[in-house]
Design a protein around this motif. Sequence first.
Motif, PDB file in Angstrom:
ATOM      1  N   GLY A  38       0.787  -1.223   0.000  1.00 54.45           N
ATOM      2  CA  GLY A  38       0.000   0.000   0.000  1.00 54.45           C
ATOM      3  C   GLY A  38       0.822   1.277   0.000  1.00 54.45           C
ATOM      4  O   GLY A  38       0.272   2.375  -0.108  1.00 54.45           O
ATOM      5  N   LEU A  39       2.124   1.170   0.126  1.00 55.31           N
ATOM      6  CA  LEU A  39       2.962   2.370   0.155  1.00 55.31           C
ATOM      7  C   LEU A  39       3.147   2.935  -1.250  1.00 55.31           C
ATOM      8  O   LEU A  39       3.312   2.211  -2.216  1.00 55.31           O
ATOM      9  CB  LEU A  39       4.336   2.035   0.747  1.00 55.31           C
ATOM     10  CG  LEU A  39       4.359   1.665   2.230  1.00 55.31           C
ATOM     11  CD1 LEU A  39       5.765   1.242   2.634  1.00 55.31           C
ATOM     12  CD2 LEU A  39       3.890   2.814   3.099  1.00 55.31           C
ATOM     13  N   SER A  40       3.151   4.230  -1.325  1.00 56.41           N
ATOM     14  CA  SER A  40       3.371   4.867  -2.628  1.00 56.41           C
ATOM     15  C   SER A  40       4.871   4.921  -2.927  1.00 56.41           C
ATOM     16  O   SER A  40       5.701   4.581  -2.085  1.00 56.41           O
ATOM     17  CB  SER A  40       2.780   6.273  -2.616  1.00 56.41           C
ATOM     18  OG  SER A  40       3.523   7.088  -1.737  1.00 56.41           O
ATOM     19  N   ASP A  41       5.218   5.343  -4.101  1.00 56.87           N
ATOM     20  CA  ASP A  41       6.621   5.439  -4.509  1.00 56.87           C
ATOM     21  C   ASP A  41       7.411   6.404  -3.621  1.00 56.87           C
ATOM     22  O   ASP A  41       8.625   6.337  -3.547  1.00 56.87           O
ATOM     23  CB  ASP A  41       6.722   5.894  -5.968  1.00 56.87           C
ATOM     24  CG  ASP A  41       6.224   4.829  -6.919  1.00 56.87           C
ATOM     25  OD1 ASP A  41       6.217   3.646  -6.515  1.00 56.87           O
ATOM     26  OD2 ASP A  41       5.833   5.168  -8.045  1.00 56.87           O
ATOM     27  N   ARG A  42       6.709   7.288  -2.952  1.00 54.40           N
ATOM     28  CA  ARG A  42       7.351   8.266  -2.087  1.00 54.40           C
ATOM     29  C   ARG A  42       8.083   7.583  -0.921  1.00 54.40           C
ATOM     30  O   ARG A  42       9.034   8.129  -0.381  1.00 54.40           O
ATOM     31  CB  ARG A  42       6.266   9.182  -1.539  1.00 54.40           C
ATOM     32  CG  ARG A  42       6.707  10.589  -1.296  1.00 54.40           C
ATOM     33  CD  ARG A  42       5.527  11.455  -1.029  1.00 54.40           C
ATOM     34  NE  ARG A  42       5.392  11.598   0.422  1.00 54.40           N
ATOM     35  CZ  ARG A  42       4.396  12.197   1.011  1.00 54.40           C
ATOM     36  NH1 ARG A  42       3.382  12.641   0.298  1.00 54.40           N
ATOM     37  NH2 ARG A  42       4.367  12.352   2.301  1.00 54.40           N
ATOM     38  N   TYR A  43       7.651   6.417  -0.562  1.00 51.94           N
ATOM     39  CA  TYR A  43       8.219   5.702   0.579  1.00 51.94           C
ATOM     40  C   TYR A  43       9.028   4.491   0.129  1.00 51.94           C
ATOM     41  O   TYR A  43       8.994   3.426   0.733  1.00 51.94           O
ATOM     42  CB  TYR A  43       7.105   5.261   1.528  1.00 51.94           C
ATOM     43  CG  TYR A  43       6.303   6.400   2.077  1.00 51.94           C
ATOM     44  CD1 TYR A  43       6.816   7.205   3.088  1.00 51.94           C
ATOM     45  CD2 TYR A  43       5.037   6.691   1.577  1.00 51.94           C
ATOM     46  CE1 TYR A  43       6.077   8.266   3.591  1.00 51.94           C
ATOM     47  CE2 TYR A  43       4.300   7.738   2.076  1.00 51.94           C
ATOM     48  CZ  TYR A  43       4.816   8.526   3.082  1.00 51.94           C
ATOM     49  OH  TYR A  43       4.096   9.570   3.586  1.00 51.94           O
ATOM     50  N   GLU A  44       9.771   4.661  -0.931  1.00 55.26           N
ATOM     51  CA  GLU A  44      10.539   3.547  -1.517  1.00 55.26           C
ATOM     52  C   GLU A  44      11.531   2.950  -0.525  1.00 55.26           C
ATOM     53  O   GLU A  44      11.693   1.740  -0.450  1.00 55.26           O
ATOM     54  CB  GLU A  44      11.266   4.024  -2.780  1.00 55.26           C
ATOM     55  CG  GLU A  44      11.950   2.914  -3.547  1.00 55.26           C
ATOM     56  CD  GLU A  44      10.971   1.861  -4.069  1.00 55.26           C
ATOM     57  OE1 GLU A  44      11.332   0.669  -4.035  1.00 55.26           O
ATOM     58  OE2 GLU A  44       9.866   2.222  -4.483  1.00 55.26           O
ATOM     59  N   ARG A  47       9.693   0.839   1.921  1.00 55.10           N
ATOM     60  CA  ARG A  47       9.235  -0.378   1.243  1.00 55.10           C
ATOM     61  C   ARG A  47      10.397  -1.372   1.109  1.00 55.10           C
ATOM     62  O   ARG A  47      10.232  -2.564   1.342  1.00 55.10           O
ATOM     63  CB  ARG A  47       8.673  -0.030  -0.136  1.00 55.10           C
ATOM     64  CG  ARG A  47       8.105  -1.251  -0.846  1.00 55.10           C
ATOM     65  CD  ARG A  47       7.619  -0.935  -2.223  1.00 55.10           C
ATOM     66  NE  ARG A  47       6.574   0.080  -2.164  1.00 55.10           N
ATOM     67  CZ  ARG A  47       6.154   0.776  -3.209  1.00 55.10           C
ATOM     68  NH1 ARG A  47       6.690   0.582  -4.393  1.00 55.10           N
ATOM     69  NH2 ARG A  47       5.194   1.667  -3.088  1.00 55.10           N
TER      70      ARG A  47
END
Length: 114
Positions: A38-44, A47
């Motif tokens: 569910g994490l967006s790319d902003r939190y790579e 992740r």
Amino acid sequence: MEKQISERSPSSEGNEHRAYTIRILEDRVLRLETVAGGLSDRYEQLRTEMRQEISSLRDQMKSLETKVDNGNRIVNGKLDRLIGGRAVLTAMVTLATSILGTGMVHFALSLSTH
């Protein structure tokens, strides 16, 4: 209250504990995978860290499953030997009883004819 005495072997208790730990780790992996998905790319970076932890947890689970399997194999081998030993003992007692019974019949018949 009375304490109940456990008749389980230490290896079976260890296997139960390992199986419980595996279930806990599986739950944790599932939760982490759900959050990581569910994490967006902003939190790579987050992740990536979560995926590393998931990988580590899976490795721990595999190790524990191997230990449980090895423990079960050992217990099953001991049970097989125990059951085999009982079968041999039963066969020996049956044979001895048969031989003694046949001998007693011959002895009784020989006494009755004299």
